[in-house]
Design a protein around this motif. Sequence first.
Motif, PDB file in Angstrom:
ATOM      1  N   LEU A   1     -29.991  46.995  17.701  1.00 23.79           N
ATOM      2  CA  LEU A   1     -30.570  48.205  17.120  1.00 23.79           C
ATOM      3  C   LEU A   1     -29.499  49.118  16.534  1.00 23.79           C
ATOM      4  CD1 LEU A   1     -33.315  49.037  19.764  1.00 23.79           C
ATOM      5  CD2 LEU A   1     -33.634  48.083  17.485  1.00 23.79           C
ATOM      6  N   LEU A   2     -28.363  49.227  17.182  1.00 23.99           N
ATOM      7  CA  LEU A   2     -27.261  50.042  16.674  1.00 23.99           C
ATOM      8  C   LEU A   2     -26.697  49.461  15.386  1.00 23.99           C
ATOM      9  CD1 LEU A   2     -25.380  52.458  17.192  1.00 23.99           C
ATOM     10  CD2 LEU A   2     -23.879  50.882  18.406  1.00 23.99           C
ATOM     11  N   TYR A   3     -26.619  48.138  15.299  1.00 21.38           N
ATOM     12  CA  TYR A   3     -26.146  47.477  14.084  1.00 21.38           C
ATOM     13  C   TYR A   3     -27.061  47.803  12.903  1.00 21.38           C
ATOM     14  CZ  TYR A   3     -25.540  43.772  10.674  1.00 21.38           C
ATOM     15  OH  TYR A   3     -25.381  43.075   9.504  1.00 21.38           O
ATOM     16  N   TYR A   4     -28.374  47.683  13.098  1.00 19.74           N
ATOM     17  CA  TYR A   4     -29.307  47.969  12.012  1.00 19.74           C
ATOM     18  C   TYR A   4     -29.300  49.445  11.630  1.00 19.74           C
ATOM     19  CZ  TYR A   4     -31.183  43.291  11.837  1.00 19.74           C
ATOM     20  OH  TYR A   4     -31.316  41.943  11.673  1.00 19.74           O
ATOM     21  N   LYS A   5     -29.124  50.329  12.604  1.00 20.09           N
ATOM     22  CA  LYS A   5     -29.049  51.758  12.305  1.00 20.09           C
ATOM     23  C   LYS A   5     -27.822  52.066  11.452  1.00 20.09           C
ATOM     24  CE  LYS A   5     -28.662  56.243  14.478  1.00 20.09           C
ATOM     25  NZ  LYS A   5     -27.280  56.652  14.599  1.00 20.09           N
ATOM     26  N   ASN A   6     -26.686  51.483  11.787  1.00 19.81           N
ATOM     27  CA  ASN A   6     -25.463  51.694  11.003  1.00 19.81           C
ATOM     28  C   ASN A   6     -25.604  51.113   9.596  1.00 19.81           C
ATOM     29  OD1 ASN A   6     -24.161  53.039  13.037  1.00 19.81           O
ATOM     30  ND2 ASN A   6     -23.137  51.214  13.817  1.00 19.81           N
ATOM     31  N   LYS A   7     -26.222  49.952   9.493  1.00 22.57           N
ATOM     32  CA  LYS A   7     -26.408  49.320   8.191  1.00 22.57           C
ATOM     33  C   LYS A   7     -27.288  50.180   7.291  1.00 22.57           C
ATOM     34  CE  LYS A   7     -28.261  45.158   6.067  1.00 22.57           C
ATOM     35  NZ  LYS A   7     -28.944  43.894   6.292  1.00 22.57           N
ATOM     36  N   HIS A   8     -28.393  50.679   7.822  1.00 22.49           N
ATOM     37  CA  HIS A   8     -29.297  51.494   7.012  1.00 22.49           C
ATOM     38  C   HIS A   8     -28.677  52.847   6.659  1.00 22.49           C
ATOM     39  CE1 HIS A   8     -32.629  48.770   6.876  1.00 22.49           C
ATOM     40  NE2 HIS A   8     -32.571  48.595   8.178  1.00 22.49           N
ATOM     41  N   SER A   9     -27.845  53.396   7.532  1.00 25.02           N
ATOM     42  CA  SER A   9     -27.203  54.666   7.192  1.00 25.02           C
ATOM     43  C   SER A   9     -26.175  54.459   6.075  1.00 25.02           C
ATOM     44  CB  SER A   9     -26.546  55.289   8.427  1.00 25.02           C
ATOM     45  OG  SER A   9     -25.431  54.550   8.838  1.00 25.02           O
TER      46      SER A   9
END
Length: 100
Positions: free
Chosen positions: A19-27
């Motif tokens: 979830l942290l990986y996807y959050k960083n990618k989308h930001s």
Amino acid sequence: MQTLIFLLLTFLIVVFSILLYYKNKHSRVDKLNKGICPACGDKAKTFYDEKTKTTFKVEIITTRVLKNHGCSGVIDIEYSCKTCGLKEVYSQSSLSNCSM
């Protein structure tokens, strides 16, 4: 019992890491769409010419469509920064309707 607790904690750590990986990618994609480089933090520059009363805007992030996969497919977009040379490719969903 200890093995079960260890496996549960490991599972939770893996889920939160994903979830942290996807959050960083989308930001990063959001910053690139706004015209801000996520690596160097540079933004678009605006200049105002008083003689002609015109505002000029120099974009830092350039976009290029690599592949367009049709009406229901995704669009592969390459973002590049003119300041630091950052190049990243992201896939975004196609929002256009193709009616035949």
